[in-house]
Design a protein around this motif. Structure first.
Motif, PDB file in Angstrom:
ATOM      1  N   GLY A  22      -4.855 -18.090 -38.519  1.00  0.00           N
ATOM      2  CA  GLY A  22      -5.213 -19.497 -38.471  1.00  0.00           C
ATOM      3  C   GLY A  22      -6.712 -19.646 -38.621  1.00  0.00           C
ATOM      4  O   GLY A  22      -7.355 -18.843 -39.289  1.00  0.00           O
ATOM      5  N   VAL A  23      -7.270 -20.647 -37.967  1.00  0.00           N
ATOM      6  CA  VAL A  23      -8.693 -20.951 -38.079  1.00  0.00           C
ATOM      7  C   VAL A  23      -9.257 -21.178 -36.684  1.00  0.00           C
ATOM      8  O   VAL A  23      -8.598 -21.785 -35.838  1.00  0.00           O
ATOM      9  N   ILE A  24     -10.485 -20.720 -36.460  1.00  0.00           N
ATOM     10  CA  ILE A  24     -11.144 -20.883 -35.171  1.00  0.00           C
ATOM     11  C   ILE A  24     -12.483 -21.573 -35.396  1.00  0.00           C
ATOM     12  O   ILE A  24     -13.213 -21.240 -36.334  1.00  0.00           O
ATOM     13  N   ALA A  25     -12.815 -22.531 -34.533  1.00  0.00           N
ATOM     14  CA  ALA A  25     -14.106 -23.211 -34.618  1.00  0.00           C
ATOM     15  C   ALA A  25     -14.608 -23.503 -33.211  1.00  0.00           C
ATOM     16  O   ALA A  25     -13.824 -23.642 -32.274  1.00  0.00           O
ATOM     17  N   ARG A  28      -6.605 -23.499 -34.785  1.00  0.00           N
ATOM     18  CA  ARG A  28      -5.366 -23.887 -35.442  1.00  0.00           C
ATOM     19  C   ARG A  28      -4.605 -22.583 -35.652  1.00  0.00           C
ATOM     20  O   ARG A  28      -5.120 -21.639 -36.249  1.00  0.00           O
ATOM     21  N   VAL A  29      -3.372 -22.536 -35.146  1.00  0.00           N
ATOM     22  CA  VAL A  29      -2.566 -21.319 -35.202  1.00  0.00           C
ATOM     23  C   VAL A  29      -1.417 -21.569 -36.172  1.00  0.00           C
ATOM     24  O   VAL A  29      -0.632 -22.496 -35.985  1.00  0.00           O
ATOM     25  N   ARG A  73       0.319 -12.742 -30.685  1.00  0.00           N
ATOM     26  CA  ARG A  73      -0.180 -12.317 -29.378  1.00  0.00           C
ATOM     27  C   ARG A  73      -1.705 -12.388 -29.341  1.00  0.00           C
ATOM     28  O   ARG A  73      -2.318 -12.168 -28.303  1.00  0.00           O
ATOM     29  N   MET A  74      -2.336 -12.712 -30.464  1.00  0.00           N
ATOM     30  CA  MET A  74      -3.791 -12.869 -30.489  1.00  0.00           C
ATOM     31  C   MET A  74      -4.215 -14.171 -29.803  1.00  0.00           C
ATOM     32  O   MET A  74      -5.390 -14.354 -29.510  1.00  0.00           O
ATOM     33  N   LEU A  75      -3.288 -15.063 -29.556  1.00  0.00           N
ATOM     34  CA  LEU A  75      -3.566 -16.268 -28.780  1.00  0.00           C
ATOM     35  C   LEU A  75      -3.145 -15.959 -27.355  1.00  0.00           C
ATOM     36  O   LEU A  75      -1.984 -16.000 -27.011  1.00  0.00           O
ATOM     37  N   HIS A  76      -4.112 -15.579 -26.552  1.00  0.00           N
ATOM     38  CA  HIS A  76      -3.821 -15.169 -25.184  1.00  0.00           C
ATOM     39  C   HIS A  76      -4.587 -16.059 -24.205  1.00  0.00           C
ATOM     40  O   HIS A  76      -5.454 -16.829 -24.609  1.00  0.00           O
TER      41      HIS A  76
END
Length: 189
Positions: free
Chosen positions: A81-84, A97-98, A103-106
């Motif tokens: 996704g995107v990270i800001a 935004r996923v 599992r990287m969203l912890h």
């Protein structure tokens, strides 16, 4: 005998030609993929990365973009996704935004513990707009304290305050993306 030899010869030539064409197509595909990969700074292009529109304000306060630090940038390269990052002058916002269950969203507690913070006062809270958040105080040796809150919202508006609950709902098809994960951090006096 001559006919058998001619058929065998034609078959060998045809197979070699087909193999050569297949190899050429593979090389062209590899070259195109490598070019496209380099074109996006070592990151495969993502539709969501090109078209992500982040909020310009939060609770009436304008948001100002912040650069990702080195660790966040390396993490973002592999993130689905995107990270800001943003600030409203008082708080730091990490918006993600996923695009796929991962599992990287912890939990943010894991990140803060890894950075040397002690986690205290972990609890669920509801804000003025009746949104539920998982909040905690992160305290670092030397007295630096942050109040951190987080939540995940799916495409249908269902919210999660626990990354594990979100993950299993997404894997099981009970929650559909793209998802937006929000983490807020504010200094505590």
């Amino acid at each position: 005998m001559k006919r058998w030899f001619e058929n065998r010869f034609v078959n060998r030539v045809a197979h070699k030609a087909i193999f050569a064409v297949a190899m050429l197509l593979c090389l062209l595909w590899s070259a195109a993929s490598a070019w496209q990969h380099d074109e996006h700074n070592g990151r495969p292009p993502s539709v969501s990365a090109r078209f992500q529109e982040w909020p310009s304000q939060w609770e009436g306060a304008p948001l100002r973009p912040l650069a990702l630090d080195e660790v966040e940038h390396r993490f973002a390269e592999r993130f689905p996704g995107v990270i800001a990052r943003f600030t409203d002058g008082r708080r730091i916002f990490v918006l993600r935004r996923v695009d796929a269950p991962t599992r990287m969203l912890h939990p943010a507690t894991d990140c803060y513990r890894a950075l040397g913070y002690r986690i205290r006062q972990e609890r669920l809270e509801q804000d003025a707009e009746a949104r539920r958040w998982r909040c905690f105080v992160a305290e670092r040796q030397g007295g630096r304290k942050l109040r951190v809150c987080e939540r995940i919202v799916d495409a249908a508006g269902a919210a999660f305050t626990d990354a594990s609950d979100w993950y299993w709902a997404a894997i099981g098809g009970h929650s559909h993306g793209p998802w937006q994960a929000v983490t807020l951090a504010q200094a505590v006096e």
